[in-house]
Design a protein around this motif. Structure first.
Motif, PDB file in Angstrom:
ATOM      1  N   LEU A 329     -29.783 -41.085 -14.602  1.00  0.00           N
ATOM      2  CA  LEU A 329     -29.723 -40.603 -13.230  1.00  0.00           C
ATOM      3  C   LEU A 329     -28.459 -41.100 -12.537  1.00  0.00           C
ATOM      4  N   LYS A 330     -27.720 -40.180 -11.986  1.00  0.00           N
ATOM      5  CA  LYS A 330     -26.489 -40.511 -11.271  1.00  0.00           C
ATOM      6  C   LYS A 330     -26.740 -40.484  -9.764  1.00  0.00           C
ATOM      7  N   GLU A 331     -25.880 -41.162  -9.017  1.00  0.00           N
ATOM      8  CA  GLU A 331     -25.999 -41.159  -7.570  1.00  0.00           C
ATOM      9  C   GLU A 331     -25.795 -39.739  -7.041  1.00  0.00           C
ATOM     10  N   GLY A 332     -26.705 -39.284  -6.160  1.00  0.00           N
ATOM     11  CA  GLY A 332     -26.630 -37.921  -5.647  1.00  0.00           C
ATOM     12  C   GLY A 332     -27.695 -37.011  -6.215  1.00  0.00           C
ATOM     13  N   ILE A 333     -28.403 -37.487  -7.271  1.00  0.00           N
ATOM     14  CA  ILE A 333     -29.496 -36.711  -7.863  1.00  0.00           C
ATOM     15  C   ILE A 333     -30.757 -36.886  -7.010  1.00  0.00           C
ATOM     16  N   LYS A 334     -31.424 -35.777  -6.704  1.00  0.00           N
ATOM     17  CA  LYS A 334     -32.680 -35.825  -5.961  1.00  0.00           C
ATOM     18  C   LYS A 334     -33.857 -35.651  -6.930  1.00  0.00           C
ATOM     19  N   LYS A 352     -26.000 -31.696  -7.910  1.00  0.00           N
ATOM     20  CA  LYS A 352     -24.786 -30.908  -8.101  1.00  0.00           C
ATOM     21  C   LYS A 352     -24.598 -30.598  -9.585  1.00  0.00           C
ATOM     22  N   GLU A 353     -23.971 -29.454  -9.854  1.00  0.00           N
ATOM     23  CA  GLU A 353     -23.856 -28.988 -11.236  1.00  0.00           C
ATOM     24  C   GLU A 353     -23.145 -29.994 -12.124  1.00  0.00           C
ATOM     25  N   GLU A 354     -22.054 -30.624 -11.593  1.00  0.00           N
ATOM     26  CA  GLU A 354     -21.295 -31.557 -12.436  1.00  0.00           C
ATOM     27  C   GLU A 354     -22.124 -32.785 -12.809  1.00  0.00           C
ATOM     28  N   LEU A 355     -23.094 -33.153 -11.965  1.00  0.00           N
ATOM     29  CA  LEU A 355     -23.940 -34.289 -12.283  1.00  0.00           C
ATOM     30  C   LEU A 355     -25.046 -33.907 -13.255  1.00  0.00           C
ATOM     31  N   VAL A 356     -25.665 -32.745 -13.022  1.00  0.00           N
ATOM     32  CA  VAL A 356     -26.776 -32.306 -13.869  1.00  0.00           C
ATOM     33  C   VAL A 356     -26.303 -32.017 -15.289  1.00  0.00           C
ATOM     34  N   ARG A 357     -25.096 -31.460 -15.424  1.00  0.00           N
ATOM     35  CA  ARG A 357     -24.577 -31.110 -16.751  1.00  0.00           C
ATOM     36  C   ARG A 357     -24.355 -32.340 -17.622  1.00  0.00           C
TER      37      ARG A 357
END
Length: 379
Positions: A329-334, A352-357
């Protein structure tokens, strides 16, 4: 002749019972009131008991419940080696001779009908799913979306018009169908018989949505919870009943001795701890000692982890899974929901797409805002 009345908000259902013949039937009379605690005010935990002694179990769960929920009402029962813990909060018991958790009320109806499967209760503001196996509650889910949510989809600008359209067209309306399907998909229901309950059970076209539905010949779907509660003293189920048990003279004597002994120990411990250690310091030492013994285990839920290790049970799987989840899990993930079943952790969220990918997701879906909804599974 005894009369028991289940009360679910404004919905009331009564049965009369003859203890000699053990026969019952619906009645219009009002008797001993058994009030239903709504599912969103309940918590139920079913797990393997580390002992069959209720006194030891109650001592253990007293600590766990007070830490998680604070001051709440709770009760405990044993069934086939499992501990069944029921908790409720923020519910007035005025006028009630007894309470019954809605989860137990719904499950009791399937027990009566001798059916294993689901009860899907579609209320105005919430949806409750109860699964019953071998006549006993197996699992449950509660979603804070119900009929009002579907009405808002039918007409977002005018709720009253949306309610009219929902009642008139039901699942024939595309927006209502898609909203209902999304609700059902989020519940992860397996193929099994379904008893439809609540006001939403009257939704047009809903019967065609499920392969096999169960008929309840005793009451309308809107009265299912009240009906199930009225059966609590009649249909034998292993659930906690929140009834204060009367103690025998010997038990009262032992309780008195235990009370004064406990009072002495408490007084000594209080002043000793006040002098030597604060509670925060004790917890710090507790965590430090735990890390020495189990360096690879996360220092959370220490009592439960130590208990499973000391009794030879399986490791505390949920904590291990959560520790595996953290690096993903990255910062910004809900995070919207966390589900744990049969050793598998399922996370649903958005980002955001760049985090989910960057994550090894099971499923992704683009939202109108340009973000991605995702499911992440850890087995």
């Amino acid at each position: 002749m005894m009369v028991y009345t289940g009360v679910d908000g404004k919905k009331v259902f009564s049965v009369k019972y003859n203890p000699l013949s053990r026969k019952w039937s619906p009645t219009s009379k009002v008797g001993r009131k058994i009030c239903v605690v709504p599912s969103d005010l309940c918590f139920v935990k079913i797990e393997k008991a580390f002992t069959q002694k209720l006194s030891q179990l109650k001592g253990y769960y007293q600590i766990e419940i007070s830490e998680k929920f604070g001051k709440v009402k709770w009760d405990l029962s044993l069934h086939q080696g499992n501990a069944i813990v029921g908790v409720y909060k923020n519910f007035s018991v005025e006028g009630c001779q007894r309470v019954d958790l809605e989860l137990f009320s719904l499950a009791r109806v399937l027990k009566l009908l001798e059916v294993d499967g689901y009860v899907l209760d579609l209320g105005k503001r919430k949806t409750t799913l109860v699964r019953v196996e071998d006549g006993v509650l197996k699992s449950y889910r509660v979603l804070l979306r119900g009929g009002d949510y579907l009405s808002s989809l039918a007409n977002p600008e005018k709720p009253e018009e949306g309610e009219r359209l929902k009642k008139e067209k039901g699942l024939e309306l595309k927006e209502v169908y898609e909203g209902f399907k999304k609700l059902i998909d989020s519940l992860n229901m397996e193929e099994a018989p379904v008893l439809l309950s609540g006001g939403g059970a009257k939704l047009k076209g809903i019967m065609d949505f499920f392969k096999k539905t169960v008929e309840n010949p005793y009451c309308e779907p809107t009265y299912t919870s009240a009906f199930g509660a009225s059966l609590a003293p009649i249909v034998k189920t292993p659930y906690p009943d929140f009834v204060q048990k009367e103690l025998s003279k010997q038990e009262l004597k032992l309780l008195g001795i235990s009370f004064f002994a406990g009072l002495f120990v408490f007084g000594f411990s209080y002043f000793a701890l006040e002098k030597l250690w604060s509670v925060d310091r004790l917890r710090e030492v507790e965590k430090a000692e735990f890390k020495k013994l189990f360096p690879n285990a996360p220092a959370t839920a220490l009592r439960e982890q130590v208990l499973t290790k000391a009794t030879g049970e399986e490791p505390f799987q949920l904590t291990l899974k959560l520790s595996e989840l953290s690096p993903n899990l990255k910062e910004g993930i809900k995070i919207y929901s966390i589900e744990f079943s049969d050793g598998t952790l399922l996370i649903k969220g958005e980002g955001k797409e760049e985090l989910v990918r960057q994550m090894k997701t099971k499923m992704v879906k683009r939202t109108p805002l340009g973000t991605l909804e995702f499911e992440l599974e850890l087995r």
